[in-house]
Design a protein around this motif. Sequence first.
Motif, short mmCIF file in Angstrom:
data_model
loop_
_atom_site.label_atom_id
_atom_site.label_comp_id
_atom_site.label_asym_id
_atom_site.label_seq_id
_atom_site.Cartn_x
_atom_site.Cartn_y
_atom_site.Cartn_z
N ASN A 40 0.83 -1.19 0.00
CA ASN A 40 0.00 0.00 0.00
C ASN A 40 0.88 1.26 0.00
O ASN A 40 0.66 2.19 -0.77
N ALA A 41 1.89 1.26 0.88
CA ALA A 41 2.79 2.40 0.94
C ALA A 41 3.54 2.55 -0.38
O ALA A 41 3.68 3.66 -0.91
N TYR A 42 3.97 1.43 -0.94
CA TYR A 42 4.67 1.46 -2.23
C TYR A 42 3.79 2.10 -3.31
O TYR A 42 4.25 2.94 -4.09
N GLY A 43 2.52 1.70 -3.35
CA GLY A 43 1.59 2.25 -4.34
C GLY A 43 1.51 3.77 -4.23
O GLY A 43 1.53 4.48 -5.23
N TYR A 44 1.44 4.26 -2.99
CA TYR A 44 1.36 5.71 -2.82
C TYR A 44 2.62 6.39 -3.35
O TYR A 44 2.55 7.38 -4.08
N TRP A 45 3.79 5.87 -2.98
CA TRP A 45 5.03 6.53 -3.40
C TRP A 45 5.16 6.53 -4.92
O TRP A 45 5.57 7.53 -5.52
N LEU A 80 9.41 2.68 0.11
CA LEU A 80 9.85 3.96 -0.45
C LEU A 80 11.08 3.76 -1.34
O LEU A 80 11.13 4.27 -2.48
N LEU A 81 12.04 2.98 -0.86
CA LEU A 81 13.25 2.76 -1.67
C LEU A 81 12.92 2.01 -2.96
O LEU A 81 13.47 2.30 -4.02
N THR A 82 12.01 1.05 -2.86
CA THR A 82 11.62 0.31 -4.06
C THR A 82 10.92 1.24 -5.05
O THR A 82 11.11 1.13 -6.27
#
Lengths: 202, 644
Positions: B128-133, B592-594
């Motif tokens: 979910n966090a990845y999608g946002y970033w 975030l890094l991904t």
Amino acid sequence: MRVTRAVADVSALPRTVFGHRSLMWWGTLGFIIIEGTTLFICAMSYFYLRRNYSTWPPEHIFRPALLIPTIQVILMLASNIPMWWADRASRRMDLQGLRAGFLICSALAVMMTILRWFEFRALNVRWDTSAYGSVAWATLTAHTTLLVLELAETVAFTALLFGNQVEERDLSGASDNAFYWYFLTGVWVPLYAIVFLSPYFM
Amino acid sequence: MSAEAVPVQAAPSVPEEERVRHELEQTWRQPPGLLPWLKSVDHKSVGKRYIITAFIFFVLGGLEAATMRAQLARPENTVLGPDAYNQFFSMHGITMMFLFAVPMMTAIGLYLVPLMIGARNVAFPRLNAYGYWVYLFGGLFLYISFFLNTGPDTGWFSYVPLAGPEFTPGKRADVYAQAITFTEIAALVGSVELIVTIFKNRAPGMTLNRMPLFVWAMLVQAFMVLFAMPWVATATQFLAMDRLVATHFFNPAEGGDPLLWQHLFWFFGHPEVYIIFIPALGFVSSIVATFTRRQVFGYPAMVLSMVATGFLGFGLWVHHMFTTGVPQLGQSFFTGASMMIAIPSGIQIFCWIATIWAGRPRFTVPFLFVLGFVVLFIIGGFTGVMIASVAFDQQVHDTYFIVAHFHYVLIGGAVFPLFAAFYYWFPKLTGRMLSESLGRWNFWLFLLGVNLTFFPMHQLGFEGMPRRVYTYLEETGWGDLNLLATIGAVTIATSMLLFVINVVSSLRQGAPAGDDPWGGETLEWATSSPPRPYNFAYIPVVSGRSPLWASSAEMPVVTGLRTDVRDTLVTTVLDAEPDSKHRHPNPTIWPLLTAVATTILFVTLIFTPWGAVIGTPLLLLGLLGWGWPRGREKWEQQLVEGEA
């Protein structure tokens, strides 16, 4: 704040579950739908562009070579046997069996990736020669992206299984990796037929 | 080890509940500071960022529209030249569709769905966090390009051959293609989240036929995203390859086909409208129920209508291509299909009217926006039925009539419900009420502004004014209606300014909301406002469609989840019976890094195919860090000690 009344105690529920009981299985299914749709679009574009030509492959382009691609498709189908065996081992909580199965499958994934290189050459056309070449390359590339990701995941998983940080729930993860493997190898059968066989009779 | 939930009958004692809350707070809280903020995987934290980011893009898209209206206010105006105008209308469309509408709907779903179904987080918090970033970086990439005068200038649909290498040299169309890829990944990730969360994390007892209508709406929307978005993602990759490595997908000289682009694009583009619209139906159902204090009339009909819309939405795409020379049979089929979609929409409108009819409506601001939705959407729906007819469509194709139609549908059908949702759920997100009086000004000015702006465009379309022209001659006689439309745009902008003032002032001094200011029926109102990081101290048990309107004052709950790790309950798909426990991951920087690695991959691919060679290892590295075992409970240890 509402007054609460306990009606059930869930502390005895299991933490490791398999197949459609696990969250990751559903997540994997979601990505299978997305990637399956993408491959379907490549196939539809292939047939759509076919209509622009009177012969297929277009004139002055050789048909694809069949030997390597046929070996590949057989290898992919056969790889489901050790993966299925590993899947069963994970459900039995048999760590040794799982390690063996994943080791074999990692080796097979490496072989499939190497064979894929030769499959591109077996197309006998460049991506910038004509729309025929473009769509054949795109279909192969789309599947290759998935193959490389699955190779990376399987090898990483194998390393994890041989390390000393294995958790019980990793067994369920291994089973979900198997689920994706069945999709990856299974979906290649119709795509192989389209990209490599159809130029012989379309 | 028993594999079932054991029935008990006891109220957790007050000190016990205090202890549980305290421990959950420690386990789930997000410490202050920048790094914890970057590492957050809480669906509420991510959801709020998503909502705020999407709103900022909405404002940017609105400013672009206002600038275009300034340019068109009178004939032969010079606010924008032709090249800038092309970029402005392209950026407006891309922003509103890809950076505002879909992400905003998904974001509200990601925030609310876990609260509505009694879950502690979404199924895959890191994803979910990845999608946002990825979404954020995609948006930034697009806007940085725009400010460097490399903004897309071939429309949000970027038709070939115009967008191909021959007619759009430079990087503008590549920016378009890659920006789309970013937003598609975010949307796809968000929908996998929603589907799995809805299927597997519902509170015990919340069977599929007790699910709130909003959750149904998000489920249907998420499935549509899953099947629709890959089409545009693949199409834009084909376009990028035509431009970068000289493939010939859309080049007719080498057997390619420009119409292939249109098919691929609209097979996504039409469902896209419903992807935006269906969550709005969910907002409307929630709000109508609360402010009439009645369950929405015809629950099965409502659910089936949404599902039917989801399916029918995929059978309409060719009506965007009626002027490309579609075979007669195809024309008839797609006309029929386009008209058919009015049936499920009509059923839903009638169900809401029946609910309002039988209840005692309270005309609060959210409810006013719902009424505004009904009026505007019906107007947009009617013109939709008109242009479903091939003969009519061919007359008004590419004129301002179409602009009028889809703005009524999208603003009426999605933005009005969205503002209703803002006013309705703002107290839950912030703990404060928005001002009702400013809200009423916001509503009436918005309603007036939309009609002033877009109603005259129907007539402009009949008079033959084409879309996407940067100016027109005085002799055309289009000046007065265009001026009227521009006055309407100013009115809309004023109403938006009032909304922003309302939000800012209410955040500081709005009336405290309490847990349940409206008397809602669904579980999100059982949490505090704003909700604690763990959402629910005990997972609730549901026995009806309106759990908070049940006669009993006590809320039935389950106990037995651990409080020292991020434990959550997994239930069965159909009947939501407790099935297993699942441990959520702790906050981590790897998503975030991904996302940074993903950005490097996509952006370098615009300039060289070697971008794949640079970016892919970085991406794999990101994924490796993401999955790296850390702080694990060893298997052998677990086997010995069991789960107690």
